[in-house]
Design a protein around this motif. Structure first.
Motif, PDB file in Angstrom:
ATOM      1  N   SER A   1      27.662  -1.168  50.855  1.00 27.08           N
ATOM      2  CA  SER A   1      28.091   0.053  51.525  1.00 27.08           C
ATOM      3  C   SER A   1      28.007   1.246  50.583  1.00 27.08           C
ATOM      4  N   ALA A   2      28.471   1.047  49.342  1.00 24.57           N
ATOM      5  CA  ALA A   2      28.419   2.129  48.364  1.00 24.57           C
ATOM      6  C   ALA A   2      26.983   2.502  48.039  1.00 24.57           C
ATOM      7  N   ALA A   3      26.099   1.510  48.060  1.00 22.97           N
ATOM      8  CA  ALA A   3      24.698   1.773  47.752  1.00 22.97           C
ATOM      9  C   ALA A   3      24.069   2.706  48.779  1.00 22.97           C
ATOM     10  N   PHE A   4      24.395   2.503  50.065  1.00 23.43           N
ATOM     11  CA  PHE A   4      23.849   3.383  51.099  1.00 23.43           C
ATOM     12  C   PHE A   4      24.367   4.813  50.923  1.00 23.43           C
ATOM     13  N   LYS A   5      25.645   4.947  50.542  1.00 20.04           N
ATOM     14  CA  LYS A   5      26.186   6.281  50.299  1.00 20.04           C
ATOM     15  C   LYS A   5      25.517   6.916  49.087  1.00 20.04           C
ATOM     16  N   GLN A   6      25.284   6.105  48.054  1.00 18.80           N
ATOM     17  CA  GLN A   6      24.617   6.606  46.866  1.00 18.80           C
ATOM     18  C   GLN A   6      23.189   7.025  47.186  1.00 18.80           C
ATOM     19  N   LEU A   7      22.531   6.256  48.044  1.00 21.90           N
ATOM     20  CA  LEU A   7      21.161   6.580  48.415  1.00 21.90           C
ATOM     21  C   LEU A   7      21.083   7.938  49.094  1.00 21.90           C
ATOM     22  N   ALA A   8      22.021   8.197  50.015  1.00 26.13           N
ATOM     23  CA  ALA A   8      22.041   9.489  50.692  1.00 26.13           C
ATOM     24  C   ALA A   8      22.272  10.615  49.689  1.00 26.13           C
ATOM     25  N   GLY A   9      23.165  10.352  48.715  1.00 21.46           N
ATOM     26  CA  GLY A   9      23.421  11.359  47.695  1.00 21.46           C
ATOM     27  C   GLY A   9      22.217  11.610  46.819  1.00 21.46           C
ATOM     28  N   THR A  10      21.466  10.552  46.536  1.00 18.18           N
ATOM     29  CA  THR A  10      20.299  10.698  45.675  1.00 18.18           C
ATOM     30  C   THR A  10      19.212  11.515  46.362  1.00 18.18           C
ATOM     31  N   PHE A  11      19.065  11.358  47.673  1.00 18.23           N
ATOM     32  CA  PHE A  11      18.109  12.187  48.409  1.00 18.23           C
ATOM     33  C   PHE A  11      18.415  13.669  48.193  1.00 18.23           C
ATOM     34  N   ARG A  12      19.712  13.983  48.201  1.00 20.33           N
ATOM     35  CA  ARG A  12      20.094  15.379  47.968  1.00 20.33           C
ATOM     36  C   ARG A  12      19.936  15.763  46.505  1.00 20.33           C
ATOM     37  N   GLU A  13      20.311  14.828  45.618  1.00 17.14           N
ATOM     38  CA  GLU A  13      20.318  15.124  44.194  1.00 17.14           C
ATOM     39  C   GLU A  13      18.915  15.308  43.624  1.00 17.14           C
ATOM     40  N   ILE A  14      17.973  14.505  44.092  1.00 13.00           N
ATOM     41  CA  ILE A  14      16.646  14.518  43.480  1.00 13.00           C
ATOM     42  C   ILE A  14      15.926  15.843  43.705  1.00 13.00           C
ATOM     43  N   ARG A  15      16.363  16.571  44.737  1.00 15.39           N
ATOM     44  CA  ARG A  15      15.752  17.876  44.980  1.00 15.39           C
ATOM     45  C   ARG A  15      16.115  18.872  43.885  1.00 15.39           C
ATOM     46  N   ALA A  16      17.240  18.614  43.185  1.00 16.10           N
ATOM     47  CA  ALA A  16      17.635  19.496  42.089  1.00 16.10           C
ATOM     48  C   ALA A  16      16.805  19.245  40.840  1.00 16.10           C
ATOM     49  N   TYR A  17      16.196  18.065  40.739  1.00 18.17           N
ATOM     50  CA  TYR A  17      15.316  17.739  39.615  1.00 18.17           C
ATOM     51  C   TYR A  17      13.890  18.119  40.018  1.00 18.17           C
ATOM     52  N   ARG A  18      13.582  19.400  39.909  1.00 25.54           N
ATOM     53  CA  ARG A  18      12.315  19.878  40.458  1.00 25.54           C
ATOM     54  C   ARG A  18      11.116  19.253  39.753  1.00 25.54           C
ATOM     55  N   SER A  19      11.188  19.092  38.433  1.00 24.16           N
ATOM     56  CA  SER A  19      10.064  18.511  37.709  1.00 24.16           C
ATOM     57  C   SER A  19       9.858  17.059  38.116  1.00 24.16           C
ATOM     58  N   ILE A  20      10.960  16.314  38.349  1.00 22.82           N
ATOM     59  CA  ILE A  20      10.853  14.925  38.796  1.00 22.82           C
ATOM     60  C   ILE A  20      10.240  14.872  40.184  1.00 22.82           C
ATOM     61  N   LEU A  21      10.676  15.768  41.053  1.00 21.83           N
ATOM     62  CA  LEU A  21      10.164  15.791  42.419  1.00 21.83           C
ATOM     63  C   LEU A  21       8.662  16.065  42.431  1.00 21.83           C
ATOM     64  N   LEU A  22       8.227  17.030  41.640  1.00 19.52           N
ATOM     65  CA  LEU A  22       6.797  17.345  41.584  1.00 19.52           C
ATOM     66  C   LEU A  22       6.000  16.204  40.964  1.00 19.52           C
TER      67      LEU A  22
END
Length: 432
Positions: A220-241
């Motif tokens: 259950s925590a993993a699914f919540k973490q996954l949703a958070g990571t979708f939001r978080e990864i957008r802040a890492y612009r170099s990683i996203l690119l």
């Protein structure tokens, strides 16, 4: 990196896993499965249709893994379970590999199902294997350790593949009835090889940094973490690119790995010549992957990756005009020079960009990106080839149209990799 660093227990066991599971990529995925699928399990079928079946099978495996990878990564990062999941996928993947031995002639549907299941286990195991890199090597060591492991994979997978090829070319010498029996036994050997060399990593003292127990709350925590990571990864612009760039260029790499032999067969090349070319790729890839680890220290990993992309683009364009088996051999040599390098440096570059306490979660996205790419490439070849054939083009011409369609992936990968470097210039400067 000094030699003793490469010779420690953790690094050797890490490299041994690549030595073991690469047998699936060489003997099954790139080598004998496409040959056996076209000539034994799909015997009598139109070559364009059999290519489409294989392409859609690879795409189906990629789709399932693309959806599963980030969830598995999030689960792993909330507990000390990377090696547990790695063991699970190793054992089940080895079982599916060996079970291809029992699939009868003409039963292409069952062959595809088992192949998809085995591919899911192979890539699933790589998710947890890749994420262990941050627990095996320090940041300044990861380019070389990753390259060392890839080179071991080329050598280990190549040695078993060489034995399997010898069994196929001279079955009587090994007491076998013929090439078909030799290929079926080769599938069995992959399962054994994968298990034998994939188990030492479980006992090498590799420890993750987190310790949550594996239970329903963890899922259950993993699914919540996954949703958070979708939001978080957008802040890492170099990683996203970087992930966007990786999605494009690794699409071409994965497609060539999975479809090159099928392409050669469609052009009428003899299967023994194609298998020999794959052997060349393996043994050229062994020193070449190590060379790319050294090259990354000299010019930086991004520049080294871009060199590999240029080579792949040239290979793709030239493949569309290929006429002789000699040209296929030259293509195999070219691929061997860069294949391990682009994979190893991509993994190490990503490992150095991400938060270490979220390695499996971020590598879940990394593998998800790679698997979505594995959907598009084979499917693109299948669809464009079928459409070209229906439009009235000859089968071989339609096949050439299909293979040429993946060139755009390398061009786009080059472009977005440049954007990723622009967002994080230190990625180049610190290695130059």
């Amino acid at each position: 990196m000094k030699l003793p660093t490469l010779c420690n227990r953790k690094t050797i066991s890490y490299a041994l896993y690549d030595w073991g599971n690469s047998a699936f990529a060489t003997t099954i995925m790139a080598g004998f499965f496409p040959v056996f699928f076209k000539q034994f399990w799909s015997a009598g079928s139109d070559v364009t249709l059999s290519t489409a079946r294989l392409g859609f099978g690879n795409a189906a495996a990629g789709l399932f893994l693309a959806l599963l990878a980030p969830i598995l990564g999030a689960i792993s990062d909330r507990g000390i379970h990377k090696k547990h999941f790695l063991l699970f996928f190793t054992l089940i993947g080895a079982l599916f590999s060996a079970s291809l031995f029992f699939v009868g002639q003409g039963d292409w549907q069952l062959a595809v199902i088992i192949y998809i299941a085995g591919t899911i286990c192979f890539i699933g195991s790589n998710l947890f294997y890749d994420s262990l890199l941050v627990d095996v090597a320090a940041p300044e060591q990861r380019n070389m350790v990753s390259a060392f492991a890839y080179s071991a994979g080329y050598l280990g997978g190549g040695l078993l593949f060489a034995l399997n090829v010898a069994m196929t070319l001279r079955p009587g010498f090994f007491g076998l009835d013929g090439p078909a029996q030799a290929i079926r036994i080769s599938f069995l050997s992959v399962g054994i090889w994968w298990c034998v060399f994939g188990l030492p990593i479980q006992f090498a003292g590799i420890r993750s940094r987190t310790s949550a127990p594996l239970n329903l709350r963890l899922f259950s925590a993993a699914f919540k973490q996954l949703a958070g990571t979708f939001r978080e990864i957008r802040a890492y612009r170099s990683i996203l690119l970087f992930l966007i760039a990786y999605w494009f260029y690794i699409d071409g790499v994965n497609t060539i790995i999975k479809m090159a032999v099928d392409y050669g067969l469609s052009l009428g090349f003899h299967s023994s010549a194609l298998i020999t070319a794959l052997l060349i790729t393996q043994f050229v890839g062994f020193p070449a992957a190590l060379f790319f680890g050294w090259l990354a220290k000299r010019i930086g990993p991004i520049r080294a990756i871009r060199i590999a992309i240029i080579v792949y683009l040239g290979v793709t364009i030239s493949a569309a005009f290929m006429r002789t088996e000699l040209e296929f051999y030259l293509m195999a040599i070219s691929i061997g020079l860069v294949q391990g390098g682009i994979q190893a440096l991509s993994r190490a570059t990503f490992a150095n960009m991400i938060p270490e306490d979220k390695s499996a979660e971020f590598f879940g996205f990394y593998n998800m990106v790679g698997k979505f790419a594995a959907i598009i490439g084979p499917a693109l070849i299948a669809i464009t080839g079928l459409l070209a054939h229906k439009a009235g083009l000859a089968e071989t011409v339609a096949t050439r149209v299909g293979i040429s369609s993946i060139a755009i992936m390398f061009i786009a990968g080059w472009f977005f990799l440049g954007l990723a470097t622009g967002q994080n210039p230190s990625q180049e400067e610190e290695h130059s």
